[in-house]
Design an enzyme around this catalytic site. Structure first.
Site, short mmCIF file in Angstrom:
data_model
loop_
_atom_site.label_atom_id
_atom_site.label_comp_id
_atom_site.label_asym_id
_atom_site.label_seq_id
_atom_site.Cartn_x
_atom_site.Cartn_y
_atom_site.Cartn_z
N GLY A 103 0.66 -1.30 -0.06
CA GLY A 103 -0.24 -0.07 0.04
C GLY A 103 0.65 1.37 -0.16
O GLY A 103 0.35 2.22 0.35
N SER A 104 2.11 1.24 -0.36
CA SER A 104 2.88 2.35 -0.41
C SER A 104 2.24 3.57 -1.30
O SER A 104 2.32 4.77 -0.98
CB SER A 104 4.19 2.21 -0.64
OG SER A 104 4.63 1.92 -1.93
N ASN A 105 1.75 3.19 -2.52
CA ASN A 105 1.31 4.14 -3.38
C ASN A 105 0.10 4.70 -2.93
O ASN A 105 -0.37 5.81 -3.03
CB ASN A 105 0.65 3.45 -4.79
CG ASN A 105 1.96 3.02 -5.55
OD1 ASN A 105 2.43 4.48 -6.36
ND2 ASN A 105 2.40 2.28 -5.83
N MET B 96 -3.67 -7.17 -7.63
CA MET B 96 -2.89 -8.24 -8.46
C MET B 96 -3.84 -9.27 -9.24
O MET B 96 -3.76 -10.25 -9.39
CB MET B 96 -1.83 -8.90 -7.46
CG MET B 96 -0.78 -7.88 -6.94
SD MET B 96 -0.06 -6.62 -8.41
CE MET B 96 1.36 -7.43 -8.73
N ARG B 97 -5.01 -8.74 -9.40
CA ARG B 97 -5.80 -9.44 -10.24
C ARG B 97 -6.32 -8.77 -11.63
O ARG B 97 -6.57 -7.44 -11.52
CB ARG B 97 -7.14 -9.83 -9.50
CG ARG B 97 -6.79 -10.72 -8.42
CD ARG B 97 -8.06 -11.09 -7.39
NE ARG B 97 -7.55 -11.62 -6.27
CZ ARG B 97 -7.35 -13.21 -6.21
NH1 ARG B 97 -7.97 -13.93 -7.06
NH2 ARG B 97 -7.07 -13.70 -4.90
N ASN C 147 -4.57 2.41 -13.49
CA ASN C 147 -3.68 1.47 -12.92
C ASN C 147 -2.22 2.16 -12.94
O ASN C 147 -1.94 2.86 -13.82
CB ASN C 147 -3.63 0.20 -13.79
CG ASN C 147 -2.79 -0.87 -13.09
OD1 ASN C 147 -2.69 -1.13 -11.92
ND2 ASN C 147 -1.83 -1.63 -13.93
N HIS D 110 1.76 0.71 -13.18
CA HIS D 110 2.58 -0.55 -13.33
C HIS D 110 4.23 -0.08 -13.18
O HIS D 110 4.44 0.97 -14.00
CB HIS D 110 2.32 -1.16 -14.60
CG HIS D 110 3.06 -2.37 -14.79
ND1 HIS D 110 2.70 -3.64 -14.35
CD2 HIS D 110 4.11 -2.59 -15.78
CE1 HIS D 110 3.33 -4.56 -14.49
NE2 HIS D 110 4.34 -4.18 -15.18
C1 GAR Z 1 3.57 -1.23 -7.07
O1 GAR Z 1 5.12 -1.13 -7.62
C2 GAR Z 1 2.84 -1.24 -8.52
O2 GAR Z 1 3.51 -0.46 -9.66
C3 GAR Z 1 2.79 -2.71 -8.62
O3 GAR Z 1 2.46 -3.04 -7.54
C4 GAR Z 1 3.20 -2.43 -6.35
C5 GAR Z 1 2.34 -2.25 -5.46
O4 GAR Z 1 3.17 -1.45 -4.32
N1 GAR Z 1 1.89 -2.89 -9.67
C6 GAR Z 1 1.76 -3.83 -10.54
O5 GAR Z 1 2.86 -4.73 -10.66
C7 GAR Z 1 0.46 -4.19 -11.55
N2 GAR Z 1 0.71 -5.22 -12.40
P1 GAR Z 1 2.39 -0.91 -3.09
O6 GAR Z 1 1.35 -1.78 -2.61
O7 GAR Z 1 3.37 -0.49 -2.20
O8 GAR Z 1 1.69 0.36 -3.69
#
Ligand code: GAR
Length: 198
Positions: free
Chosen positions: A14-16, A94-95, A111, A113
């Site tokens: 959940g850092s984003n 991730m789904r 999204n 990525h």
């Molecule tokens: C992030 O790096 C995001 O770009 C990636 O998951 C991570 C989640 O980090 N998403 C994907 O790979 C989507 N295909 P977070 O939980 O710390 O935000």
């Protein structure tokens, strides 16, 4: 002042989500996070929502590994609608989403990525770029469609791959770029959509 009502979906740390909530709290983002939903019952993203006093919920995903069961996806649409969500923000969800969500929130799901799409969709994209011997990778914010990490690109940020990098150090720098890019894109999105009144 009207604020865009957003819902955040995530499966992990959940850092984003935190970066977005911080920007909302500081008043930089004309958005209101109405709900945070996770398909993982003990995902830290749900703790972050609690920390910020944001409504949050666990959505049992059903029996599949890479998608939600159709009933679960219908339930997700219902939860987001009941929370009054206008724009859905995927932050490490991730789904793959399918018609119920894509139809209910047409061109209103974005999204992030960790690669320069269309290169390296899928899992651990930073590792894929590293192993491929790329000199530059980065992150991408895009509209969602039915394919994995695919859809019209909204914005990208480059991150250099340094000789001393490991996949982990590279991922850390990509995440720093993500935490700047995603809230900035959402802020722009809010301004644009508030003008046209969703
Ligand atoms: C992030 O790096 C995001 O770009 C990636 O998951 C991570 C989640 O980090 N998403 C994907 O790979 C989507 N295909 P977070 O939980 O710390 O935000």
């Amino acid at each position: 002042m009207k604020q865009l009502r957003i819902g955040i979906l995530g499966s992990g740390k959940g850092s984003n989500c935190r970066a977005i909530l911080e920007r909302v709290r500081s008043g930089d983002l004309a958005a209101e996070v109405r709900v945070v939903i996770s398909d993982v019952v003990d995902a830290p993203i749900l703790d972050i929502a609690r920390e910020f006093g944001v409504a949050n919920a666990y959505l049992p995903p059903g029996q599949f590994r890479t998608r939600l069961e159709p009933r679960a996806e219908e339930e997700l649409v219902k939860m987001l609608r009941e929370a009054g969500v206008e724009v859905v923000v995927l932050a490490g969800f991730m789904r793959v989403l399918h018609e119920p969500m894509l139809k209910a929130f047409s061109r209103r799901i974005i999204n992030i990525h960790p690669s320069l799409l269309p290169k390296f969709p899928g899992l651990e994209a930073w590792k894929q770029a590293f192993v491929a011997g790329e000199k530059v990778t980065g992150c991408t914010v895009h509209y969602l469609d039915e394919q994995i990490d695919h859809g019209q690109i909204i914005a990208q940020r480059e991150v250099a791959i340094l000789p001393a990098d490991t996949p982990e150090s590279l991922h850390e720098r990509i995440q720093i770029a993500e935490h700047e890019l995603y809230p900035a894109v959402i802020a722009e999105f809010c301004e644009k959509h508030l003008e046209t009144d969703l």
